[in-house]
Design a protein around this motif. Structure first.
Motif, PDB file in Angstrom:
ATOM      1  N   GLY A  25      53.049  37.415  45.060  1.00 27.75           N
ATOM      2  CA  GLY A  25      52.687  38.817  45.243  1.00 27.75           C
ATOM      3  C   GLY A  25      53.797  39.712  44.747  1.00 27.75           C
ATOM      4  O   GLY A  25      54.907  39.276  44.480  1.00 27.75           O
ATOM      5  N   ALA A  58      43.821  38.817  42.555  1.00 34.01           N
ATOM      6  CA  ALA A  58      43.478  38.425  43.926  1.00 34.01           C
ATOM      7  C   ALA A  58      42.416  37.336  43.939  1.00 34.01           C
ATOM      8  O   ALA A  58      42.473  36.402  44.747  1.00 34.01           O
ATOM      9  CB  ALA A  58      43.005  39.640  44.714  1.00 34.01           C
ATOM     10  N   GLY A  61      44.062  33.909  42.977  1.00 35.35           N
ATOM     11  CA  GLY A  61      44.871  33.373  44.059  1.00 35.35           C
ATOM     12  C   GLY A  61      44.046  32.989  45.269  1.00 35.35           C
ATOM     13  O   GLY A  61      44.332  31.999  45.951  1.00 35.35           O
ATOM     14  N   LEU A  62      42.987  33.761  45.539  1.00 34.50           N
ATOM     15  CA  LEU A  62      42.142  33.485  46.699  1.00 34.50           C
ATOM     16  C   LEU A  62      41.445  32.135  46.565  1.00 34.50           C
ATOM     17  O   LEU A  62      41.329  31.388  47.550  1.00 34.50           O
ATOM     18  CB  LEU A  62      41.109  34.604  46.845  1.00 34.50           C
ATOM     19  CG  LEU A  62      40.169  34.526  48.054  1.00 34.50           C
ATOM     20  CD1 LEU A  62      40.955  34.603  49.351  1.00 34.50           C
ATOM     21  CD2 LEU A  62      39.141  35.651  47.990  1.00 34.50           C
ATOM     22  N   GLY A 214      50.420  43.601  48.851  1.00 31.62           N
ATOM     23  CA  GLY A 214      50.670  42.349  49.548  1.00 31.62           C
ATOM     24  C   GLY A 214      51.949  42.358  50.358  1.00 31.62           C
ATOM     25  O   GLY A 214      52.052  41.685  51.384  1.00 31.62           O
ATOM     26  N   LEU A 237      44.991  38.020  50.331  1.00 33.63           N
ATOM     27  CA  LEU A 237      44.329  38.177  49.038  1.00 33.63           C
ATOM     28  C   LEU A 237      42.881  38.638  49.208  1.00 33.63           C
ATOM     29  O   LEU A 237      42.358  39.393  48.390  1.00 33.63           O
ATOM     30  CB  LEU A 237      44.379  36.858  48.271  1.00 33.63           C
ATOM     31  CG  LEU A 237      45.791  36.419  47.851  1.00 33.63           C
ATOM     32  CD1 LEU A 237      45.754  35.005  47.299  1.00 33.63           C
ATOM     33  CD2 LEU A 237      46.372  37.372  46.832  1.00 33.63           C
TER      34      LEU A 237
END
Length: 311
Positions: A25, A58, A61-62, A214, A237
């Protein structure tokens, strides 16, 4: 989009993605300066366009954290939904603000982020040192547990086991009493008012500056909802995705976005994020955090030097 702009967007997206992947982040805060000073966008266009980069980052990464089971979907969706009002208000306020004032405020935000990164690195270093010292002390202390099979002092027949205490039967004065432990979902019971205020503040930050936030969401999920750090990072995220989508929808009618440029920047950021994940295991986190904080500080001071005299 000219060839020169495309050639400039390529390394910018890769650097943003590398920082996102390596640090988990913070890298998206570089999207606004890159869009303004390198890619020719106005401050209002940049803060809106940066939300596209934030949302794409996001999502990537999620998915990774979800496969590892580090996302609390219900908690993240609730926290993100509570922040949509703040995201709407922040987007409207940002669109109505003078561009020079907006960039001056953004430079102040970058200094706060840099300071927060340095403080977090310092706390992590101190925590590792304390953990190492505790391990040394624990290893040096003689063990009071009798050897395996030695029941001379146990008062129980050989081969018998001590019955396990039922859950909740411990002494309430015991610091390890179950009432002080987190529940099975990994979170403590939240305070509704505190949760609403914190979620709205996070959404306001995302909508106003066009950043993921973040560096604020993770501590908020840890302190307000009681999530453990790895789970807070994954869940943040989802919160960032909801807030950035809401802010982008609010800004949809305020001006035209350069979608080909944003798609190229976001795609390069996604590719850089995968490289950053691999890089994170080869470099010291403290080195990465310090280098990022120094870079953000230099950029913030340069932005302040160019915007403050004209206010």
């Amino acid at each position: 989009m000219s060839v020169l702009i495309a050639a400039t967007a390529l390394p910018c997206g890769l650097v943003i993605g590398l920082l996102l992947g390596a640090l988990g982040g913070g890298g998206s805060i570089l999207a606004v300066p890159a869009l303004v000073y390198l890619l020719g966008q106005t401050p209002h266009e940049a803060t809106a366009g940066a939300l596209v980069v934030v949302a794409v980052g996001a999502v990537g990464g999620l998915l990774c954290h979800a496969r590892a089971g580090r996302v609390r979907w219900a908690a993240g969706a609730t926290f993100g939904a509570l922040g949509t009002v703040g995201s709407y208000v922040g987007s409207r306020c940002s669109a109505a603000l003078d561009a020079k004032v907006l960039m001056a405020a953004f430079s102040g935000l970058m200094l706060v982020v840099a300071a927060g990164m340095l403080l977090r690195g310092r706390r992590d270093r101190r925590g590792r040192a304390e953990a190492a010292a505790s391990a040394v002390v624990a290893g040096a202390a003689p063990s009071s547990r009798p050897p395996a099979g030695d029941v001379r002092d146990s008062g129980a027949p050989r081969g018998s086991r001590e019955p396990r205490e039922p859950h909740g039967s411990r002494d309430p004065q015991d610091p390890q009493h179950p009432r002080d432990a987190p529940d099975l979902a990994g979170s403590r019971r939240p305070r509704p008012l505190r949760t609403v205020v914190t979620a709205s503040s996070v959404g306001l930050l995302t909508g106003f500056f066009g950043v993921g936030g973040g560096f604020v969401v993770v501590p908020a999920l840890t302190l307000v909802l009681g999530l453990e750090m790895p789970v807070a990072v994954g869940t943040s995220l989802l919160v960032i995705l909801i807030n950035s989508t809401a802010a982008l929808a609010t800004r949809a009618g305020t001006g035209a976005l350069d979608w080909p440029l944003l798609a190229l920047l976001a795609g390069c950021a996604a590719a850089g994020s995968h490289l950053g994940n691999r890089l994170a295991g080869r470099l010291r986190p403290q080195t990465l955090t310090t280098a990022f904080a120094v870079l953000v500080t230099v950029l913030a001071l340069a932005m302040a030097a160019t915007t403050l005299p004209d206010l």
